[in-house]
Design a protein around this motif. Structure first.
Motif, PDB file in Angstrom:
ATOM      1  N   GLU A 279       0.832  -1.208   0.000  1.00  0.00           N
ATOM      2  CA  GLU A 279       0.000   0.000   0.000  1.00  0.00           C
ATOM      3  C   GLU A 279       0.865   1.257   0.000  1.00  0.00           C
ATOM      4  OE1 GLU A 279      -2.353  -0.472   3.471  1.00  0.00           O
ATOM      5  OE2 GLU A 279      -3.736  -1.946   2.582  1.00  0.00           O
ATOM      6  N   HIS A 280       1.969   1.207   0.734  1.00  0.00           N
ATOM      7  CA  HIS A 280       2.836   2.379   0.828  1.00  0.00           C
ATOM      8  C   HIS A 280       3.488   2.682  -0.519  1.00  0.00           C
ATOM      9  CE1 HIS A 280       5.017   5.105   3.673  1.00  0.00           C
ATOM     10  NE2 HIS A 280       5.835   5.177   2.632  1.00  0.00           N
ATOM     11  N   VAL A 281       3.981   1.633  -1.176  1.00  0.00           N
ATOM     12  CA  VAL A 281       4.646   1.827  -2.463  1.00  0.00           C
ATOM     13  C   VAL A 281       3.667   2.349  -3.515  1.00  0.00           C
ATOM     14  CG1 VAL A 281       5.785   0.608  -4.359  1.00  0.00           C
ATOM     15  CG2 VAL A 281       6.428   0.124  -2.007  1.00  0.00           C
ATOM     16  N   ALA A 282       2.415   1.957  -3.402  1.00  0.00           N
ATOM     17  CA  ALA A 282       1.409   2.396  -4.375  1.00  0.00           C
ATOM     18  C   ALA A 282       1.104   3.887  -4.255  1.00  0.00           C
ATOM     19  CB  ALA A 282       0.131   1.580  -4.206  1.00  0.00           C
ATOM     20  N   ASP A 283       1.376   4.496  -3.103  1.00  0.00           N
ATOM     21  CA  ASP A 283       1.095   5.925  -2.879  1.00  0.00           C
ATOM     22  C   ASP A 283       2.404   6.704  -2.990  1.00  0.00           C
ATOM     23  OD1 ASP A 283       0.286   8.422  -2.118  1.00  0.00           O
ATOM     24  OD2 ASP A 283      -0.776   7.767  -0.307  1.00  0.00           O
ATOM     25  N   LYS A 284       2.587   7.398  -4.101  1.00  0.00           N
ATOM     26  CA  LYS A 284       3.836   8.115  -4.355  1.00  0.00           C
ATOM     27  C   LYS A 284       3.980   9.399  -3.544  1.00  0.00           C
ATOM     28  CE  LYS A 284       5.012   5.035  -7.297  1.00  0.00           C
ATOM     29  NZ  LYS A 284       6.068   4.051  -6.944  1.00  0.00           N
ATOM     30  N   SER A 285       2.981   9.725  -2.733  1.00  0.00           N
ATOM     31  CA  SER A 285       3.065  10.939  -1.913  1.00  0.00           C
ATOM     32  C   SER A 285       3.597  10.652  -0.510  1.00  0.00           C
ATOM     33  CB  SER A 285       1.693  11.602  -1.813  1.00  0.00           C
ATOM     34  OG  SER A 285       0.771  10.760  -1.144  1.00  0.00           O
ATOM     35  N   LYS A 286       3.776   9.370  -0.167  1.00  0.00           N
ATOM     36  CA  LYS A 286       4.212   9.002   1.179  1.00  0.00           C
ATOM     37  C   LYS A 286       5.730   8.990   1.285  1.00  0.00           C
ATOM     38  CE  LYS A 286       0.156   6.345   2.603  1.00  0.00           C
ATOM     39  NZ  LYS A 286      -0.347   5.063   3.154  1.00  0.00           N
ATOM     40  N   LEU A 287       6.192   9.099   2.524  1.00  0.00           N
ATOM     41  CA  LEU A 287       7.637   9.086   2.771  1.00  0.00           C
ATOM     42  C   LEU A 287       8.253   7.762   2.332  1.00  0.00           C
ATOM     43  CD1 LEU A 287       7.738  10.592   6.387  1.00  0.00           C
ATOM     44  CD2 LEU A 287       8.424  11.736   4.275  1.00  0.00           C
ATOM     45  N   PRO A 288       9.506   7.783   1.917  1.00  0.00           N
ATOM     46  CA  PRO A 288      10.163   6.516   1.590  1.00  0.00           C
ATOM     47  C   PRO A 288      10.266   5.622   2.817  1.00  0.00           C
ATOM     48  CG  PRO A 288      11.763   8.305   1.688  1.00  0.00           C
ATOM     49  CD  PRO A 288      10.409   8.938   1.761  1.00  0.00           C
ATOM     50  N   ILE A 289      10.151   4.329   2.592  1.00  0.00           N
ATOM     51  CA  ILE A 289      10.245   3.362   3.688  1.00  0.00           C
ATOM     52  C   ILE A 289      11.707   3.019   3.920  1.00  0.00           C
ATOM     53  CG2 ILE A 289       9.676   1.012   4.405  1.00  0.00           C
ATOM     54  CD1 ILE A 289       7.124   1.194   2.844  1.00  0.00           C
ATOM     55  N   LEU A 290      12.108   2.963   5.184  1.00  0.00           N
ATOM     56  CA  LEU A 290      13.477   2.577   5.552  1.00  0.00           C
ATOM     57  C   LEU A 290      13.460   1.166   6.116  1.00  0.00           C
ATOM     58  CD1 LEU A 290      16.473   3.113   6.044  1.00  0.00           C
ATOM     59  CD2 LEU A 290      15.853   4.227   8.198  1.00  0.00           C
ATOM     60  N   ILE A 291      14.219   0.263   5.472  1.00  0.00           N
ATOM     61  CA  ILE A 291      14.264  -1.139   5.879  1.00  0.00           C
ATOM     62  C   ILE A 291      15.721  -1.583   5.987  1.00  0.00           C
ATOM     63  CG2 ILE A 291      13.622  -3.506   5.284  1.00  0.00           C
ATOM     64  CD1 ILE A 291      11.283  -2.442   3.738  1.00  0.00           C
TER      65      ILE A 291
END
Length: 434
Positions: A279-291
């Motif tokens: 879901e996060h990757v699908a929304d280009k307005s969200k902050l990048p995920i740190l893994i």
């Protein structure tokens, strides 16, 4: 007499060279110049085991190893029949593994070339002169009486501000204002905490910084990796649930930002993480995920196996390589030995935290490439950029035993090489048919 701060390397290296020389001479038939019976070969094997064990366990310092691959060692065996000397290679490798294998040493502090005047790192350094002892004593006074109180004050301010600030922002309804205030709180508190560690961070290639809607993956050495990166930008983090002080910070931070904390042992949590990532990757307005796909802290010398989960969901991967300078302080967190408070105390009584961060060009999954291959390609790129050793082993070995399947694979490889080199003689046909 050794120079101040010097290592006792020579004795261990010389003794180990004798072990290898003895093994090679017996293995190649150079030590006995005539033929022995199988019973005598057994006696020679036992003698080598006893002598090798004595030399290894009475030696000091670093052991210089011969990194010759198994295939080359076995290729030297061109005999018609199997001989007891054929197993000397594995005897030697077994002794090396007992003294220091390439996996478990990654879960303890890395060894230093020269002493950095910290008591916790002087185990391999001897002949410390009076002059050096005086310098060390002055350093203790400076670190504990001047730097520690200042750092503790800054850390208390930063942690308190993080907990209070994220809790207050978390009470606001979801909006652009909440996102903006959350970024301000995270950036401000992270920069305070970096200064509490006397952090000196060098960021390289900032044009490759992770963008919104992407996934940032980095090698993992310490919990402060996240602070090091959020000092230069905000991220939505994914990580293991912790207790104690770390747990308090996690529970407060998730109220203001869509972090994902999970329990690795819970299958439902793992499924939830995968769903949230998609879901996060699908929304280009969200902050990048740190893994941190290694799943555990490694001691700043290597990059171990990346878990494939974060590479299965698609999207753009932004690799980041982090490399600390151990001469100023050991940033590695041995979570099985120290809790977070003890670890922070060790960090704040070091000289400083100095590290380099390399932002690398974004990477996407190639056509026909599976998640494991993609993860290995990203890991290799990070290892090359950071000057780290690339290891195929799972970081989960930090707390678990080696699987039987790994042992069986090594046994199969050994038997195949013996058959290929003709070392099993007349038994080779039967082995191949099996």
């Amino acid at each position: 007499m050794g120079r101040p701060g010097s290592r006792l390397v020579s004795s261990g290296s010389i003794r180990w060279s004798w072990v290898k020389l003895l093994s090679g001479m017996v293995g190649k038939g150079l030590l006995p110049c005539f033929t022995f019976s199988r019973q005598q070969n057994v006696i020679y094997l036992l003698l080598e085991v006893i002598i090798s064990s004595w030399l290894l366990f009475h030696s000091q310092g670093i052991i210089e190893r011969d990194e010759t691959p198994m295939e080359k060692e076995i290729a030297r065996l061109h005999r018609v029949d199997f001989e007891f000397s054929d197993i000397f290679y594995f005897c030697r490798k077994g002794f090396e593994a007992i003294v220091e294998d390439e996996v478990t040493q990654r879960f303890s502090s890395e060894e230093l070339v020269s002493w950095n005047l910290l008591t916790r790192t002087n185990v391999n350094f001897h002949y410390i002169s009076l002059r050096l002892s005086v310098v060390w004593g002055i350093g203790v006074i400076v670190r504990y009486c001047f730097l520690l109180p200042l750092r503790f004050t800054l850390a208390a301010i930063g942690i308190t501000s993080m907990i209070v600030g994220t809790t207050m922002v978390g009470q606001l309804p979801n909006s652009s204002v909440k996102n903006y205030l959350s970024e301000v709180v995270h950036l401000t508190c992270s920069r305070i905490l970096v200064r509490a560690l006397s952090g000196t961070i060098h960021y390289h290639n900032k044009e490759n910084k992770p963008q919104k809607g992407g996934i940032c993956v980095a090698n993992h050495t310490s919990p402060i990796d996240a602070i090091i990166l959020t000092n230069d930008g905000c991220y939505a983090m994914v990580g293991q649930v912790h207790g104690g002080l770390m747990g308090v910070i996690q529970r407060a931070a998730v109220k203001a930002c869509p972090h994902v904390w999970f329990e690795r042992s819970e299958m439902k949590d793992r499924l939830l993480v995968t769903k949230r990532l998609r879901e996060h990757v699908a929304d280009k307005s969200k902050l990048p995920i740190l893994i941190f796909p290694e799943g555990t802290c490694i001691n700043n010398t290597s990059v171990m196996m990346f878990k494939k989960g974060s590479f299965e969901i698609g999207g753009t991967i932004y690799p980041v390589a982090i490399k600390y300078d151990p001469q100023f302080g050991d940033a590695f967190w041995n979570s099985s030995k120290y809790n977070i408070v003890s670890y922070l105390l060790r960090i704040m009584t070091s000289w400083a935290i100095v590290c380099n961060v390399w932002y690398m060009p974004p990477m996407v999954r190639k056509e026909g490439e599976d998640a494991v291959q993609f993860a290995n390609r990203v890991r290799s790129a990070i290892a090359r950029q950071g000057g780290l050793t690339e290891l195929p082993w799972d970081g989960g070995l930090k707390r678990a035993k080696v699987k039987d399947t790994f042992k069986e694979e090594q046994q199969k490889n050994y038997s195949k090489m013996l058959v290929r080199n003709g070392s099993v003689g007349s038994l080779s046909t039967g082995t191949e048919s099996d």
